[in-house]
Design a protein around this motif. Structure first.
Motif, PDB file in Angstrom:
ATOM      1  N   SER A 319       0.739  -1.183   0.103  1.00 45.91           N
ATOM      2  CA  SER A 319       0.050   0.268   0.284  1.00 45.91           C
ATOM      3  C   SER A 319       1.004   1.230   0.005  1.00 45.91           C
ATOM      4  O   SER A 319       0.517   2.285  -0.434  1.00 45.91           O
ATOM      5  CB  SER A 319      -0.996   0.122   1.052  1.00 45.91           C
ATOM      6  OG  SER A 319      -0.368  -0.190   2.294  1.00 45.91           O
ATOM      7  N   MET A 346      -3.648  -1.481   5.370  1.00 46.69           N
ATOM      8  CA  MET A 346      -4.580  -0.342   5.626  1.00 46.69           C
ATOM      9  C   MET A 346      -3.744   0.830   6.166  1.00 46.69           C
ATOM     10  O   MET A 346      -4.196   2.183   5.986  1.00 46.69           O
ATOM     11  CB  MET A 346      -5.677  -0.624   6.598  1.00 46.69           C
ATOM     12  CG  MET A 346      -6.493  -1.695   6.060  1.00 46.69           C
ATOM     13  SD  MET A 346      -7.419  -1.563   4.484  1.00 46.69           S
ATOM     14  CE  MET A 346      -8.538  -0.150   4.812  1.00 46.69           C
ATOM     15  N   GLU A 347      -2.898   0.694   7.040  1.00 45.56           N
ATOM     16  CA  GLU A 347      -2.329   1.862   7.640  1.00 45.56           C
ATOM     17  C   GLU A 347      -1.186   2.312   6.582  1.00 45.56           C
ATOM     18  O   GLU A 347      -0.758   3.749   6.418  1.00 45.56           O
ATOM     19  CB  GLU A 347      -1.247   1.535   8.831  1.00 45.56           C
ATOM     20  CG  GLU A 347      -2.217   1.103  10.108  1.00 45.56           C
ATOM     21  CD  GLU A 347      -1.119   0.527  11.300  1.00 45.56           C
ATOM     22  OE1 GLU A 347      -0.221   0.019  10.839  1.00 45.56           O
ATOM     23  OE2 GLU A 347      -1.587   0.635  12.250  1.00 45.56           O
ATOM     24  N   LYS A 354      -9.324   7.730   3.303  1.00 46.08           N
ATOM     25  CA  LYS A 354     -10.185   7.399   4.541  1.00 46.08           C
ATOM     26  C   LYS A 354     -11.668   8.222   4.113  1.00 46.08           C
ATOM     27  O   LYS A 354     -12.922   7.721   4.551  1.00 46.08           O
ATOM     28  CB  LYS A 354      -9.915   7.969   5.657  1.00 46.08           C
ATOM     29  CG  LYS A 354      -8.751   7.105   6.255  1.00 46.08           C
ATOM     30  CD  LYS A 354      -8.240   7.214   7.837  1.00 46.08           C
ATOM     31  CE  LYS A 354      -7.256   6.543   8.304  1.00 46.08           C
ATOM     32  NZ  LYS A 354      -6.573   6.689   9.666  1.00 46.08           N
ATOM     33  N   LEU A 360     -13.216  -1.369  -2.023  1.00 43.84           N
ATOM     34  CA  LEU A 360     -11.794  -1.946  -1.552  1.00 43.84           C
ATOM     35  C   LEU A 360     -11.938  -3.223  -1.653  1.00 43.84           C
ATOM     36  O   LEU A 360     -12.682  -4.057  -1.092  1.00 43.84           O
ATOM     37  CB  LEU A 360     -11.388  -1.591  -0.270  1.00 43.84           C
ATOM     38  CG  LEU A 360     -10.146  -2.173   0.064  1.00 43.84           C
ATOM     39  CD1 LEU A 360      -9.087  -1.675  -0.610  1.00 43.84           C
ATOM     40  CD2 LEU A 360      -9.990  -1.938   1.726  1.00 43.84           C
ATOM     41  N   ILE A 375     -11.388  -0.258  11.282  1.00 41.60           N
ATOM     42  CA  ILE A 375     -11.853  -0.077   9.772  1.00 41.60           C
ATOM     43  C   ILE A 375     -13.048   0.851   9.599  1.00 41.60           C
ATOM     44  O   ILE A 375     -13.025   1.506   8.486  1.00 41.60           O
ATOM     45  CB  ILE A 375     -12.284  -1.702   9.553  1.00 41.60           C
ATOM     46  CG1 ILE A 375     -12.562  -1.613   7.971  1.00 41.60           C
ATOM     47  CG2 ILE A 375     -13.716  -2.022  10.073  1.00 41.60           C
ATOM     48  CD1 ILE A 375     -11.197  -1.688   7.093  1.00 41.60           C
ATOM     49  N   TRP A 378     -12.510   4.460   7.508  1.00 43.84           N
ATOM     50  CA  TRP A 378     -12.716   4.455   5.923  1.00 43.84           C
ATOM     51  C   TRP A 378     -14.433   4.726   6.067  1.00 43.84           C
ATOM     52  O   TRP A 378     -15.069   3.752   5.367  1.00 43.84           O
ATOM     53  CB  TRP A 378     -12.140   3.467   5.192  1.00 43.84           C
ATOM     54  CG  TRP A 378     -10.802   3.422   5.099  1.00 43.84           C
ATOM     55  CD1 TRP A 378     -10.324   3.883   3.767  1.00 43.84           C
ATOM     56  CD2 TRP A 378      -9.855   3.291   5.722  1.00 43.84           C
ATOM     57  NE1 TRP A 378      -9.002   4.051   3.883  1.00 43.84           N
ATOM     58  CE2 TRP A 378      -8.548   3.591   5.060  1.00 43.84           C
ATOM     59  CE3 TRP A 378      -9.534   2.744   7.172  1.00 43.84           C
ATOM     60  CZ2 TRP A 378      -7.254   3.437   5.440  1.00 43.84           C
ATOM     61  CZ3 TRP A 378      -8.657   2.842   7.555  1.00 43.84           C
ATOM     62  CH2 TRP A 378      -7.163   2.939   6.871  1.00 43.84           C
ATOM     63  N   LEU A 384     -16.790  -3.395   0.850  1.00 42.81           N
ATOM     64  CA  LEU A 384     -15.596  -3.861   1.495  1.00 42.81           C
ATOM     65  C   LEU A 384     -15.632  -5.515   1.189  1.00 42.81           C
ATOM     66  O   LEU A 384     -16.191  -6.408   1.773  1.00 42.81           O
ATOM     67  CB  LEU A 384     -15.646  -4.002   2.936  1.00 42.81           C
ATOM     68  CG  LEU A 384     -14.431  -4.352   3.950  1.00 42.81           C
ATOM     69  CD1 LEU A 384     -12.892  -3.687   3.225  1.00 42.81           C
ATOM     70  CD2 LEU A 384     -14.590  -4.219   5.294  1.00 42.81           C
TER      71      LEU A 384
END
Length: 948
Positions: A319, A346-347, A354, A360, A375, A378, A384
């Motif tokens: 990411s 995710m970080e 966000k 995703l 989570i 976002w 998701l």
């Protein structure tokens, strides 16, 4: 029915309502045209066009009457001149916007039929022409070349039409064209040929040729990159690949949307031309064959809003490489390799996503760890998708705070714990949920009223029981419901069939649900798949929905006879095994021309099978063509009934048949010699426990795919034909080129292990094989089983040496016959044989030493023969269990594992007696003994399985 035809039906059913909405929208956008009365010559041209339309189901031309054609629907005239400048007759198919088209692979329900009249050439001022979604071509009818004569056109949309052949190069004359859409469905027969004429369309801003086969246009990159004004380029499903060497710098500087999905792209070189186009907002490279590392160059595309790379094999996806993607709305990476903890991934996304990220999809990317409790940061996520990963732990309650979430896929992970109402507390927008194949327990109160209205509700193997989940009662808009293997041991509620009358896919299998099936399910007009197997359902087989493709009610307690006509003419799989159905098989089965799998095994069916002749009463009643006798059957499974008659004659019309399982019935007569000619694909033939007689047809050798032949427990006589040593599939033994007949495609909206457009394999049945002295059931591993079983018949003569040529064999059983002669010297060539049974025959001579070369052998039975001499030793023979029982009843054998010493007086005596019996006496006494012994051991042929 193959996937393409099934898919067409699913799409038609799924989006009929959407089409009506789309129709209203399109007509609302068209308006009434404007301007004054139209010019007479142009009105005449339009009426001539109308005369060429043979069908107009959406009534697009209903208003085409009167003198003022400028007021007709779809016609637009210039305000000052009155000339027709626009003709918009688009059929209602699916457009979310101008950049997305969904074509049918058949005739669209609302599309016009007919032809395009050349009279339209009178519309010399035409700037806008949209005929998309209509069927104005046909087989052998190419796109009209006169379309290249509308020199004023700036907009041309001929998407999803049924033209045949090449594209006319005259389209290159439309030098003012800014929008060109020729997208089609991938099965279309149109072959565009050379499209170098595109270079003359220098003003193009929008180009969509998706679905056209452009493989012959090797220099397509140079061609499209010369169109310097392009903003949208869509070439999905065109069979394209990218050159491994980077292309020269592109002239495109304003491209915003690039779609190369579903092609043959296998690499994305960091120097490719599109990395330099900083204006690209949407980059779609999904469903290709891309391997190698994630390209760092992608990080420079700061304008990206949509990135789809799903369906590739990219490694090292991190990411952090997307740290500049602050505008990202849609990120699709499924089936690539992230190999990272989800929290870490995710970080690594930029903070700005966000608020921007809506979709995703990280399915099947090998992400690990737990779903982070934060989570919900976002906050604008609508979809998701985390299917098929290694996520573990609890599903965080914070998911229930994601108020915009409409799609949640967490299936096929290692999640555990409970899921309660709190997890769904604020999910008012939720439409699609899949929690299948986890170790979760759904603990929702029966009086809870959900805030959402689901479209997909998939909870396979999630513990919902023991009571039926009553909160589903309010979900009347569900189209896909799967609560299979959910631990439900309850009665089916009275409201069940009414509430879920709209379903296309329904799976309640592998529970212990009780209840009686309704007399008819015809009201379920959208149903495509009904899987009710392994429950406690009772009643008769109901009348079935018209468009039903798959029906599985096996392993229940259905009773009574099959209806003479039960509907569902488009059935592809009918599985009713392990019930209490009685009576005969109706001739209506013959009219199911799409039927691929018919499984009526383990019932109480009696009588002869239908003949399926041209003059069947069912054909006349259904007004079907009398010559439509060919059937699509690939698997016919009728074992464990009380069926009788000769070998089924109607199978001569089943050239696709792969598996034929008629075991445990009362079929009689000789095996027909037409088997090889009429059933060329036959791979598995199971006829054990019947009353078949006669000899083994030598024509069986012509069955090039025959891998398993079981004629055990019949009355087959004669000798074993040496020509059987030529069975090709048993020689090769290569499982990779053969199809498992116990597996067939069926539609499920999602699947835990695979992503292939909704079509998945189903291992339903199992094939009973007697191997290693015991009954074993094969399902997914059947493809590896290669065998011959002629046991318990009246075969005589020698075992032919040619049998040693069948080197792919794993199971060989000739026991309980009257075979004589020796064991073939080259028997050791059968290195893959795991089970060898030659017991209860009159085989003599020594055991070949090559037997010790059979490295895979784990079961051997040579008992009760006339074998003599020393028992070979070494290798695999030393590992066999209960070794003495292998050789019992052979009085002339000696050496380990027997206690009889080969050099002692006892062995010499038996050896001399053996020689005497073989050379001086006829084995009449042995024959009598063998016959009596055979009779005592052979189960009665043809008994119904339920009485055995």
């Amino acid at each position: 029915m193959g996937p393409s035809s099934s898919c067409c039906l699913v799409l038609i059913t799924m989006i009929t309502v959407a089409m009506i909405t789309a129709t209203s929208y399109v007509h609302a956008q068209r308006g009434s045209g404007g301007g004054g009365k139209c010019i007479a010559a142009e009105r005449a041209a339009l009426l001539s066009f109308k005369a060429g339309i043979t069908s107009d189901p959406a009534k697009l031309l209903k208003s085409w009457r009167g003198d003022d054609c400028c007021s007709w629907s779809g016609v637009r005239c210039g305000n000052e001149t009155g000339h027709v400048v626009g003709l918009d007759l688009r059929a209602a198919f699916f457009l979310s916007n101008e950049t997305f088209v969904w074509c049918f692979s058949g005739v669209a329900p609302n599309g016009m039929l007919g032809e395009i009249s050349s009279s339209l050439l009178a519309l010399k001022h035409l700037k806008h022409l949209d005929l998309s979604g209509n069927y104005l071509g046909g087989v052998g009818l190419p796109m009209p070349s006169f379309l290249g004569s509308f020199k004023s056109l700036t907009y041309l949309n001929l998407a999803c039409m049924n033209f045949d052949g090449r594209l006319p190069p005259q389209l290159g004359n439309l030098s003012r064209l800014q929008h060109l859409n020729l997208a089609t469905y991938q099965e279309n027969t149109m072959r565009p040929g050379d499209v170098s004429w595109l270079r003359h369309l220098g003003l193009l801003r929008f180009l969509d040729m998706s679905g056209l086969n452009l493989t012959s246009n090797g220099d397509w990159v140079r061609l499209v990159t010369g169109l310097s004004y392009l903003k949208v380029l869509q070439l999905g499903g065109c069979g394209l690949s990218l050159p491994h060497e980077p292309t020269a710098h592109s002239n495109i500087s304003s491209l915003e949307i690039l779609d190369l999905s579903s092609n043959r792209v296998d690499t994305i070189n960091p120097a490719y031309w599109f990395w330099d186009v900083r204006t690209i907002r949407e980059l779609q490279l999904g469903r290709n064959q891309i391997t190698g590392p994630f390209p760092a160059a992608i990080g420079n595309m700061t304008s990206l809003e949509v990135l789809t790379l799903g369906g590739n094999y990219i490694s090292g996806v991190k990411s952090e490489m997307m740290k500049n993607f602050c505008n990202l709305r849609w990120l699709e990476l499924w089936s690539n390799e992230i190999n990272q903890d989800m929290a870490e991934f995710m970080e690594g996304l930029p903070r700005c996503t966000k608020s921007s990220l809506h979709i995703l999809d990280l399915s099947a990317t090998n992400i690990t760890g737990g779903i982070p409790s934060w989570i919900n940061h976002w906050s604008n996520l609508r979809s998701l998708q985390l299917s098929a990963n290694k996520l573990e732990g609890l599903i965080p309650l914070e998911i229930g705070k994601m108020t915009n979430l409409s799609t949640l896929y967490l299936d096929n992970n290692q999640l555990n714990g409970s899921v309660s109402e709190e997890h769904f507390a604020s999910l008012a927008s939720l439409e699609d949920i899949d929690l299948s194949y986890n170790s979760i327990h759904i603990t929702i109160n029966s009086d809870w009223v959900p805030p959402f209205s689901l479209y997909q509700a998939l909870f396979a193997r999630s513990k919902m029981g023991p009571h039926f989940p009553l909160w589903l009662k309010g979900q009347s808009n569900v189209y896909f419901l799967d609560i299979s293997d959910a631990g439900i041991t309850d009665n089916l509620p009275d409201w069940f069939w009414t509430v879920f009358s709209k379903v296309q896919y329904l799976n309640i299998s592998c529970n212990q649900i009780s209840g009686t099936l309704p007399a008819t399910l015809e009201f379920m007009t959208s149903a495509m798949t009904l899987d009710l197997n392994s429950n406690r359902l009772t009643g008769l087989l109901p009348q079935l929905p018209q468009y039903l493709g798959t029906l599985d009610i096996s392993n229940n307690s259905l009773s009574g006879p099959l209806p003479l006509i039960f509907g569902a003419p488009m059935l592809t799989q009918l599985v009713l095994s392990i019930n209490k159905i009685n009576g005969t098989i109706p001739s209506y089965i013959c009219e199911l021309k799409y039927l691929e799998v018919l499984d009526l095994s383990d019932n109480f069916l009696v009588g002869k099978l239908p003949r399926c002749s041209n003059g069947s009463e069912a054909k006349q009643e259904l007004n079907m063509s009398p010559d439509s006798t060919q059937m699509q059957l690939s698997a016919l499974i009728l074992y464990n009934n009380d069926l009788s008659g000769k070998f089924p004659e109607f199978l001569q019309h089943c050239q696709e048949l792969t598996l034929l399982h008629l075991a445990h019935n009362k079929f009689v007569g000789e095996l027909p010699i037409w088997i090889a000619e009429k059933l060329p694909r036959l791979s598995y033939l199971q006829l054990r426990y019947n009353l078949f007689s006669g000899s083994i047809p030598v024509q069986l050798t012509k069955l090039e795919n025959l891998r398993y032949l079981d004629l055990a427990y019949n009355r087959i006589s004669g000798s074993i034909p040496p020509i059987l040593g030529g069975l090709k599939a048993m020689i090769q033994g290569n499982s990779t080129k053969y199809t498992n007949p116990l597996v067939w495609n069926y539609y499920r909206p999602r699947n835990p292990n695979d992503f292939n457009d909704g079509y998945y394999v189903k291992y339903h049945n199992s094939l009973l094989v007697v191997v290693k002295g015991q009954e074993l059931y094969y399902t997914s591993t059947l493809i590896y089983m290669v065998g011959l079983d002629f046991s318990c018949n009246n075969l005589g003569g020698d075992i032919p040496e040619e049998i040693a040529s069948l080197v792919g064999l794993k199971n060989l059983n000739f026991s309980h016959n009257h075979l004589t002669g020796n064991i073939p010297e080259k028997i050791g060539l059968l290195r893959y044989v795991e089970s060898l049974d030659l017991s209860f025959n009159m085989i003599s001579g020594e055991i070949p030493s090559s037997l010790s070369d059979m490295a895979s052998l784990s079961y051997l039975n040579l008992s009760f023969n006339n074998l003599s001499g020393r028992i070979p030793s070494g290798n695999q023979l030393q590992t066999l269990g209960d070794p003495e029982s292998i050789y019992i009843g052979n009085y002339y054998l000696c050496g380990p594992p027997l206690s009889r010493n080969c050099s002692g007086p006892e062995a010499i005596f038996w050896g001399e007696l053996s020689r005497c019996l073989r050379t001086e006496l006829k084995p009449s006494t042995d024959v009598i003994i063998k016959d009596i012994d055979h009779f005592d051991r052979e189960p009665a042929n043809g008994l119904n399985a339920h009485n055995r």
